[in-house]
Design an enzyme around this catalytic site. Sequence first.
Site, PDB file in Angstrom:
ATOM      1  N   HIS A  37       0.836  -1.206   0.000  1.00 27.55           N
ATOM      2  CA  HIS A  37       0.000   0.000   0.000  1.00 27.55           C
ATOM      3  C   HIS A  37       0.875   1.262   0.000  1.00 27.55           C
ATOM      4  CE1 HIS A  37      -2.750  -2.968   2.181  1.00 27.55           C
ATOM      5  NE2 HIS A  37      -3.465  -2.633   1.136  1.00 27.55           N
ATOM      6  N   GLY A 147      -2.781  -1.980  -7.344  1.00 26.14           N
ATOM      7  CA  GLY A 147      -1.654  -2.901  -7.422  1.00 26.14           C
ATOM      8  C   GLY A 147      -1.875  -3.983  -8.465  1.00 26.14           C
TER       9      GLY A 147
END
Length: 287
Positions: A37, A147
């Site tokens: 993250h 991602g």
Amino acid sequence: MHLARTIAEVRAAVAAARAAGRPIALVPTMGALHAGHVSLMQAAARGDAFVVVSIFVNPTQFGPNEDFARYPRDEAADLACCRNAGAHAVFLPAVAEMYATGAATTVHVRGLTDALCGPHRPGHFDGVATVVAKLLIIVAPDRAYFGEKDFQQLAVVRRMTADLNLPVEVVGCPTVREPDGLAMSSRNAYLTAEQRHRAAGIHAALATVRTGVARGERDTAALLAAAKAVLLREVRPDKIDYLSAVNAETLRDVARVAGPTLFATALHLGSTRLIDNVVVVPDASDA
Ligand code: AMP
């Protein structure tokens, strides 16, 4: 760093930054933040952007027998992580703030959601597409960061933003891994020490695909068989949902590696479901 719990609060923080001439970047997350993250937050900061991190464990993307109730939640640690990573605002809505009573609208992306995780998690991508559409409408960022670990999610979000004409650039970021290769995931916290050790074999299995393609192998059945042998030997999963080779754009099965090809797997170690993938691109010379 602004802490916004309501849609009105996050919109006010974003409006002030926009009035100051800054681009807006959004990083949607479900919290239990880790270095994966953080890498998204760092990428998002480019060009003096005002970085908004949303933390919302979205109930509509969990199936009835999935881990919504036990999903790791640690608000204090997450806020410290966002502060350290240089985020400018965190949007932490309650479920009732995101889903008003009587909410009846769902975003469904056809086609891409029929493959890979789709059949194993009915309704999951509808939940994802709906909540991401809502977050993009609430925050109205110039760019949004996702991602590549969740490769199918990224593909679904790209399709959804294009189809709905949302004026946002969707940016994909590389998978951040532990030193032994395991893709970082909030769900890794569920693993016992023994399962965690075995889980490193997922990356090792997918790495054999890269090696095979580099040696000239183009037959996906042969590449998948070699990867599966490593999975069975090193990971010993309780269940494999899939281990597949698909066109990296359409997510349809392919028999040969002729263009960018996604090799992806989802498997269960005890009650924990893990996913990972690798994208291989054959040399232009043998296309
Ligand atoms: P999550 O909180 O798991 O919903 O993930 C939020 C975002 O972080 C998604 O766009 C994920 O793809 C991304 N993400 C999760 N794990 C990683 C990782 N290991 N490397 C890079 N991005 C990740």
